[in-house]
Motif scaffolding. Structure first.
Motif, PDB file in Angstrom:
ATOM      1  N   THR A  26       0.805   2.393  15.984  1.00  0.00           N
ATOM      2  CA  THR A  26       1.791   1.992  14.831  1.00  0.00           C
ATOM      3  C   THR A  26       1.361   2.842  13.516  1.00  0.00           C
ATOM      4  O   THR A  26       2.303   3.371  13.109  1.00  0.00           O
ATOM      5  CB  THR A  26       1.628   0.685  14.966  1.00  0.00           C
ATOM      6  OG1 THR A  26       1.933  -0.113  16.089  1.00  0.00           O
ATOM      7  CG2 THR A  26       2.341   0.194  13.787  1.00  0.00           C
ATOM      8  N   MET A  27       0.156   2.951  13.433  1.00  0.00           N
ATOM      9  CA  MET A  27      -0.290   3.381  12.230  1.00  0.00           C
ATOM     10  C   MET A  27       0.066   5.110  11.996  1.00  0.00           C
ATOM     11  O   MET A  27       0.454   5.835  11.305  1.00  0.00           O
ATOM     12  CB  MET A  27      -1.656   3.449  11.822  1.00  0.00           C
ATOM     13  CG  MET A  27      -2.140   2.005  11.341  1.00  0.00           C
ATOM     14  SD  MET A  27      -1.188   1.161   9.942  1.00  0.00           S
ATOM     15  CE  MET A  27      -1.668   2.378   8.712  1.00  0.00           C
ATOM     16  N   ARG A  28       0.131   5.770  13.281  1.00  0.00           N
ATOM     17  CA  ARG A  28       0.288   7.147  13.533  1.00  0.00           C
ATOM     18  C   ARG A  28       1.824   7.255  13.479  1.00  0.00           C
ATOM     19  O   ARG A  28       2.028   8.420  12.540  1.00  0.00           O
ATOM     20  CB  ARG A  28      -0.335   7.414  15.146  1.00  0.00           C
ATOM     21  CG  ARG A  28      -0.235   9.060  15.250  1.00  0.00           C
ATOM     22  CD  ARG A  28      -0.501   9.427  16.780  1.00  0.00           C
ATOM     23  NE  ARG A  28      -1.893   8.970  16.638  1.00  0.00           N
ATOM     24  CZ  ARG A  28      -2.983   9.879  16.502  1.00  0.00           C
ATOM     25  NH1 ARG A  28      -2.948  10.821  16.160  1.00  0.00           N
ATOM     26  NH2 ARG A  28      -4.261   9.279  16.888  1.00  0.00           N
ATOM     27  N   LEU A  29       2.313   6.555  14.143  1.00  0.00           N
ATOM     28  CA  LEU A  29       4.132   6.553  13.729  1.00  0.00           C
ATOM     29  C   LEU A  29       4.342   6.466  12.325  1.00  0.00           C
ATOM     30  O   LEU A  29       5.308   7.056  11.767  1.00  0.00           O
ATOM     31  CB  LEU A  29       4.692   5.817  14.730  1.00  0.00           C
ATOM     32  CG  LEU A  29       4.556   5.933  16.112  1.00  0.00           C
ATOM     33  CD1 LEU A  29       5.251   4.765  17.011  1.00  0.00           C
ATOM     34  CD2 LEU A  29       5.504   7.265  16.330  1.00  0.00           C
ATOM     35  N   TYR A  30       3.495   5.505  11.730  1.00  0.00           N
ATOM     36  CA  TYR A  30       4.021   5.284  10.166  1.00  0.00           C
ATOM     37  C   TYR A  30       3.738   6.440   9.293  1.00  0.00           C
ATOM     38  O   TYR A  30       4.351   7.038   8.305  1.00  0.00           O
ATOM     39  CB  TYR A  30       3.154   4.078   9.759  1.00  0.00           C
ATOM     40  CG  TYR A  30       3.211   3.870   8.037  1.00  0.00           C
ATOM     41  CD1 TYR A  30       4.207   3.420   7.585  1.00  0.00           C
ATOM     42  CD2 TYR A  30       1.856   4.343   7.341  1.00  0.00           C
ATOM     43  CE1 TYR A  30       4.186   3.406   6.200  1.00  0.00           C
ATOM     44  CE2 TYR A  30       1.744   4.328   6.194  1.00  0.00           C
ATOM     45  CZ  TYR A  30       2.779   3.683   5.437  1.00  0.00           C
ATOM     46  OH  TYR A  30       2.836   3.706   4.025  1.00  0.00           O
ATOM     47  N   PHE A  31       2.575   7.124   9.651  1.00  0.00           N
ATOM     48  CA  PHE A  31       2.343   8.199   8.825  1.00  0.00           C
ATOM     49  C   PHE A  31       3.186   9.449   9.318  1.00  0.00           C
ATOM     50  O   PHE A  31       3.551  10.294   8.266  1.00  0.00           O
ATOM     51  CB  PHE A  31       0.706   8.827   9.031  1.00  0.00           C
ATOM     52  CG  PHE A  31      -0.222   7.801   8.645  1.00  0.00           C
ATOM     53  CD1 PHE A  31      -0.342   7.294   7.028  1.00  0.00           C
ATOM     54  CD2 PHE A  31      -1.237   7.443   9.385  1.00  0.00           C
ATOM     55  CE1 PHE A  31      -1.182   6.566   6.703  1.00  0.00           C
ATOM     56  CE2 PHE A  31      -2.258   6.632   8.802  1.00  0.00           C
ATOM     57  CZ  PHE A  31      -2.306   5.972   7.553  1.00  0.00           C
ATOM     58  N   MET A  32       3.412   9.385  10.171  1.00  0.00           N
ATOM     59  CA  MET A  32       4.382  10.674  10.724  1.00  0.00           C
ATOM     60  C   MET A  32       5.867  10.541  10.017  1.00  0.00           C
ATOM     61  O   MET A  32       6.490  11.572   9.372  1.00  0.00           O
ATOM     62  CB  MET A  32       4.699  10.549  12.138  1.00  0.00           C
ATOM     63  CG  MET A  32       3.584  11.382  12.846  1.00  0.00           C
ATOM     64  SD  MET A  32       3.756  11.220  14.832  1.00  0.00           S
ATOM     65  CE  MET A  32       2.185  12.092  15.386  1.00  0.00           C
ATOM     66  N   ALA A  33       6.276   9.104   9.859  1.00  0.00           N
ATOM     67  CA  ALA A  33       7.524   8.981   9.463  1.00  0.00           C
ATOM     68  C   ALA A  33       7.502   8.887   8.133  1.00  0.00           C
ATOM     69  O   ALA A  33       8.427   9.405   7.306  1.00  0.00           O
ATOM     70  CB  ALA A  33       7.989   7.277   9.869  1.00  0.00           C
ATOM     71  N   SER A  34       6.201   8.628   7.355  1.00  0.00           N
ATOM     72  CA  SER A  34       6.208   8.809   6.036  1.00  0.00           C
ATOM     73  C   SER A  34       6.335  10.237   5.594  1.00  0.00           C
ATOM     74  O   SER A  34       6.946  10.679   4.454  1.00  0.00           O
ATOM     75  CB  SER A  34       4.765   8.196   5.427  1.00  0.00           C
ATOM     76  OG  SER A  34       4.642   6.991   5.548  1.00  0.00           O
ATOM     77  N   ALA A  35       5.754  11.323   6.302  1.00  0.00           N
ATOM     78  CA  ALA A  35       5.874  12.352   6.161  1.00  0.00           C
ATOM     79  C   ALA A  35       7.316  13.036   6.244  1.00  0.00           C
ATOM     80  O   ALA A  35       7.488  13.892   5.228  1.00  0.00           O
ATOM     81  CB  ALA A  35       4.935  13.251   7.085  1.00  0.00           C
ATOM     82  N   VAL A  36       7.944  12.719   7.196  1.00  0.00           N
ATOM     83  CA  VAL A  36       9.584  12.941   7.337  1.00  0.00           C
ATOM     84  C   VAL A  36      10.323  12.406   6.026  1.00  0.00           C
ATOM     85  O   VAL A  36      10.924  13.203   5.517  1.00  0.00           O
ATOM     86  CB  VAL A  36      10.016  12.512   8.771  1.00  0.00           C
ATOM     87  CG1 VAL A  36      11.451  12.927   8.613  1.00  0.00           C
ATOM     88  CG2 VAL A  36       9.440  13.011   9.887  1.00  0.00           C
ATOM     89  N   SER A  37       9.936  11.274   5.687  1.00  0.00           N
ATOM     90  CA  SER A  37      10.630  10.614   4.502  1.00  0.00           C
ATOM     91  C   SER A  37      10.275  11.519   3.431  1.00  0.00           C
ATOM     92  O   SER A  37      11.306  11.783   2.488  1.00  0.00           O
ATOM     93  CB  SER A  37      10.248   9.292   4.420  1.00  0.00           C
ATOM     94  OG  SER A  37      10.633   8.547   3.356  1.00  0.00           O
TER      95      SER A  37
END
Length: 277
Positions: free
Chosen positions: A162-173
């Protein structure tokens, strides 16, 4: 210059480093203490990376490196460079088990089925000793917490994923909010300032830190090497590059002290004539 990379000459040296790390990892695993403790900076404060700070309730060795992840990446990286050396493979697998490097264990399992086990109905029985070996490891080498941590990699709902996906999504955003100049050349430190972490992906971290230009520099060499390995029918070369791509997609593999070496050598190998390897 690429044609003069002395991979054969440095192989013995790298095997010695691997053996040295194996001995230290063995000591750390069974005595549950580190030979030395590194310092890290978190939110401006220096933190001593003690055994309990890094491992928590899981037994994890780190060898001469700052942490278990770096040791696992080193072992896996050396295997990708010297795919045909079974001694390097065995040492790397044992090291990844002792430092509980989940991605390393999965990648090495994949390499085993590619390089050491050719499927046919007769050879299917050869899986039994492999299964028995894994049973012994699970029973007598891995502690319960370590085994659960490895199994947890398949739980897509875990806090880790969950945290990994959060950081990835934050990078894309974040990249979507960049100006045109930032999109091309990146904004170093912007993601760290926003979420306190990297993107947990080498490719996405390159994108936000170095922009499209930086990402294409790394990705361009990878694509060329991959296409060349297919054209030359280098099965181990192309599969190693696929594994490298996956590793870069799931962690910042290129950022550690030895990361550039482990990233570039498997790629640059494909620029050298096969006989020179």
């Amino acid at each position: 210059m690429l044609k003069t990379i002395p991979l054969i000459k440095i192989r013995k040296f790298l095997i010695l480093i691997l053996i040295f790390n194996f001995i230290i990892a063995f000591y750390e695993y069974f005595f549950q203490t580190y030979l030395y403790e590194a310092l890290a900076s978190r939110n401006g404060d220096e933190i001593l990376l003690s055994y309990r700070e890094i491992s928590g309730n899981v037994i994890r060795s780190k060898g001469i490196f700052a942490g278990p992840l770096s040791l696992g990446n080193f072992a896996l990286g050396i295997t990708l460079i010297f795919r045909k050396n079974k001694y390097i493979y065995i040492l790397s697998l044992l090291i990844c088990l002792m430092c509980n490097a989940r991605l390393g264990i999965l990648c090495l399992a994949f390499i085993y089925f590619l390089d050491y086990w050719k499927f046919n109905f007769k050879k299917i029985f050869s899986l039994f000793p492999v299964a028995f070996f894994l049973f012994l490891i699970a029973t007598y080498i891995l502690d319960t917490s370590g085994l659960l941590r490895i199994i947890n990699v398949f739980d897509l709902q875990s806090n880790n994923h969950t945290m990994r996906l959060y950081f990835m999504a934050s990078a894309v955003s974040l990249f979507g909010d960049y100006s045109l100049v930032e999109m091309f050349f990146g904004n170093s430190g912007a993601l760290l300032a926003k979420v306190g972490n990297n993107a947990e992906s080498g490719w996405l971290t390159l994108l936000v830190e170095n922009g499209v230009v930086g990402l294409l520099f790394y990705l361009g060499f990878w694509i060329y090497a991959f296409l060349k390995s297919i054209r030359l029918k280098l099965d181990s070369g192309s599969s190693s590059l696929i594994i490298l791509f996956v590793i870069m997609g799931s962690q910042t593999y290129y950022l550690s002290v030895i990361g550039p070496f482990l990233f570039w050598v498997p790629i640059l190998k494909n620029y050298i004539k096969p006989k020179q390897l």
